[in-house]
Design an enzyme around this catalytic site. Structure first.
Site, PDB file in Angstrom:
ATOM      1  N   GLU A  67       6.095  -0.678  22.304  1.00  0.00           N
ATOM      2  CA  GLU A  67       6.307  -1.914  21.546  1.00  0.00           C
ATOM      3  C   GLU A  67       6.337  -1.661  20.038  1.00  0.00           C
ATOM      4  OE1 GLU A  67       7.203  -4.730  22.953  1.00  0.00           O
ATOM      5  OE2 GLU A  67       7.011  -3.762  24.908  1.00  0.00           O
ATOM      6  N   ASP A 101      11.276   4.047  24.277  1.00  0.00           N
ATOM      7  CA  ASP A 101      10.591   5.028  25.136  1.00  0.00           C
ATOM      8  C   ASP A 101      10.485   6.380  24.426  1.00  0.00           C
ATOM      9  OD1 ASP A 101      10.230   3.323  27.282  1.00  0.00           O
ATOM     10  OD2 ASP A 101      11.977   4.037  28.408  1.00  0.00           O
TER      11      ASP A 101
HETATM   12 ZN   LIG Z   1      10.938  -2.552  25.323  1.00  0.00          ZN
END
Ligand SMILES: [Zn+2]
Length: 536
Positions: free
Chosen positions: A138, A206
């Protein structure tokens, strides 16, 4: 948060991702002019969380907040060290985590460096590394300016409309029923699709997030085990309790990317630390699972197989049992359960590393203080906070020195923080001796001016000391800290009235200085209020 801190800022609706401007994968688009400015994004974020602070599901739990914020700060430092977090963003954004009592598994990024984490997520992750992996992902959505780009694509919307849209998206994702309703309303659905992160953004978050794990002090394997957990939940089905899956669909590409990052022969995931197990237990209790579930948790240590369970599990179960009993108002049982925790804790720590032991012992002391405060026994709460109840070797280690040295050693061992500050103030307010907390609280708000709970505590301390003008100013600051400028202006003006009206307690010595502070702050907050109104 009820209807609000719902799902991720941006929800996938099952129809795959919206056709957003496709970036070259792994190439950030910083500075291409297609994004919101940092100050505009921060203001938008402020206006959104102003609403979230008022949400009944927003929870300022000092213990859990400190735990999550600790992981979060470590990741931010890693991002900065790796050059992923531009100094301007570090400076201008809030970098603050808001907790929601919601039982659903979710975390999300909001404009301006605000993040929402549901207690449901904390309750379900197995290790601090897994929780860190979600936070790292996030954080990376924000550092890579994904949100700024999404918002820029909304065209010339006013901040008010954008804020409403985002709050609406949060609300809609909260419950499966609400999500259904959304599907019916085609217009809303169209808006939602525009607010989804693209697949490229997900992959970038990611990749960048994974890179923060090791430098942040976390096992990168946490990313993989979190993915496994999400995949499992995905297989079982999405019954609405995992909104994180809807907003972050686990594409085969994301999974393949992740597996390609793990070095051959990588170590097994580290076992959960005791403090994490205790914090996950705390999250599960505080997400209000209902009276029956609390009763089950209180009874759990009486189960036939309990004695045979691994010690760390037992500690977590005792923690949940104690806090559940507190929620049920059964203080006698809560004390019994806490004794169970105190008995098992040293055995669970046997062979464990020292840091974990201190953190776990401190959490047990804080739980004791919380219990006694709820039971109305302020002196007992204070004795937990002074470390005078021995749960670890800290006190014995310090006991060799003189009284003064012992105090210092004990304080250092216990590493007191915001939870101690707030609990101690509450306990001393009950015994009528809170004056000594005025200094520490003032020092705290000087470095944490946006800590509304600390301002509120300071207001109570000053109130008890009869320093009414100061108390009113602290109340005003508590409102300002939550961006409720109208309420802050109201309190500052009440302070001016008070100072000019000796009959009502004003005009004591030193009030001249206090009044000039109030005048200055009132002018500043009034101009912020005007600005806030103009943004609409
Ligand atoms: Zn995401």
């Amino acid at each position: 948060m009820s209807r609000a801190l719902a799902a991720t800022f941006l929800i996938a609706t099952g129809t795959a991702q919206a056709p957003l401007a496709v970036a070259q994968p792994q190439l950030p688009m910083m500075g291409d002019g297609a994004e919101m400015t940092t100050s505009a994004e921060r203001k938008l974020g402020d206006s959104i969380i102003r609403q979230l602070y008022r949400d009944p599901d927003y929870i300022d739990d000092a213990v859990l907040h400190e735990y999550v914020q600790g992981l979060f700060q470590a990741l931010l430092q890693a991002a900065q060290a790796r050059g992923e977090l531009a100094p301007e963003l570090r400076e201008r954004f809030a970098w603050e985590v808001l907790l929601g009592r919601d039982r659903t598994v979710n975390a999300f990024a909001l404009p301006g460096g605000y993040f929402g984490v549901h207690l449901g997520l904390i309750g379900v992750v197995g290790t601090r590394d897994e929780l860190a992996s979600v936070l790292a992902h996030e954080i990376s959505h924000v550092t890579q300016r994904h949100i700024a780009r999404l918002i820029a694509q909304q065209g010339r919307q006013t901040p008010l409309m954008l804020g409403t849209m985002i709050l609406g998206a949060l609300a809609a994702s909260r419950s499966p029923e609400a999500a259904q309703a959304l599907v019916v309303g085609g217009q809303a659905l169209a808006v939602q699709n525009q607010l989804n992160f693209s697949r490229e953004m997900e992959r970038e978050a990611d990749r960048v997030g994974y890179g923060l794990m090791e430098p942040g002090g976390f096992a990168p394997q946490g990313f993989v085990s979190m993915f496994d957990k999400l995949q499992q939940a995905n297989r079982i089905n999405d019954n609405g309790s995992w909104p994180y899956l809807r907003s972050h669909p686990l594409t085969t590409q994301r999974i393949a990317d992740m597996h390609s990052r793990i070095p051959q022969g990588a170590a097994q995931p580290a076992p959960a630390t005791l403090d994490h197990l205790m914090m996950a237990a705390r999250a599960r209790v505080l997400m209000r699972p209902g009276v029956d579930t609390w009763r089950q948790w209180v009874a759990e240590p009486q189960d036939a197989g309990f004695a045979a369970r691994p010690m760390p599990e037992r500690v977590a179960a005792w923690y949940a049992a104690t806090l559940s009993a507190v929620q049920l108002g059964d203080m006698a049982t809560a004390r019994k359960c806490l004794r169970g925790l105190q008995n098992d804790l040293p055995r669970a720590l046997h062979g464990g590393d020292g840091h974990d032991g201190k953190a776990a012992a401190r959490l047990a002391r804080l739980l004791g203080a919380e219990l006694e405060l709820s039971a109305g026994n302020a002196p007992a709460a204070l004795s937990y906070l002074q470390g005078s109840v021995v749960l670890d070797g800290a006190r014995r280690a310090g006991a060799a020195g003189s009284a003064g040295e012992t105090g210092v050693a004990r304080a250092a061992e216990a590493a007191p923080g915001r939870p101690e500050l707030l609990l101690r103030t509450q306990a001393l307010l009950r015994t009528g001796a809170a004056a000594e907390m005025a200094g520490p609280l003032q020092t705290w708000v000087a470095t944490h001016p946006r800590d509304a709970a600390a301002w509120q505590a300071l207001a109570q301390v000053w109130q008890q000391q009869g320093q009414l003008l100061r108390a009113v100013r602290a109340e005003a600051e508590a409102h300002a800290a939550r961006y409720d400028y109208a309420a802050a202006v109201d309190r500052f003006k009440a302070g001016q009235d008070l100072a000019r009206n000796p009959a009502r307690g004003g005009s004591a010595a030193g009030d001249y200085i206090e009044l000039s502070i109030i005048d200055t702050r009132l002018r500043a907050v009034e101009s912020l209020l005007k600005e806030q109104a103009a943004e609409r």
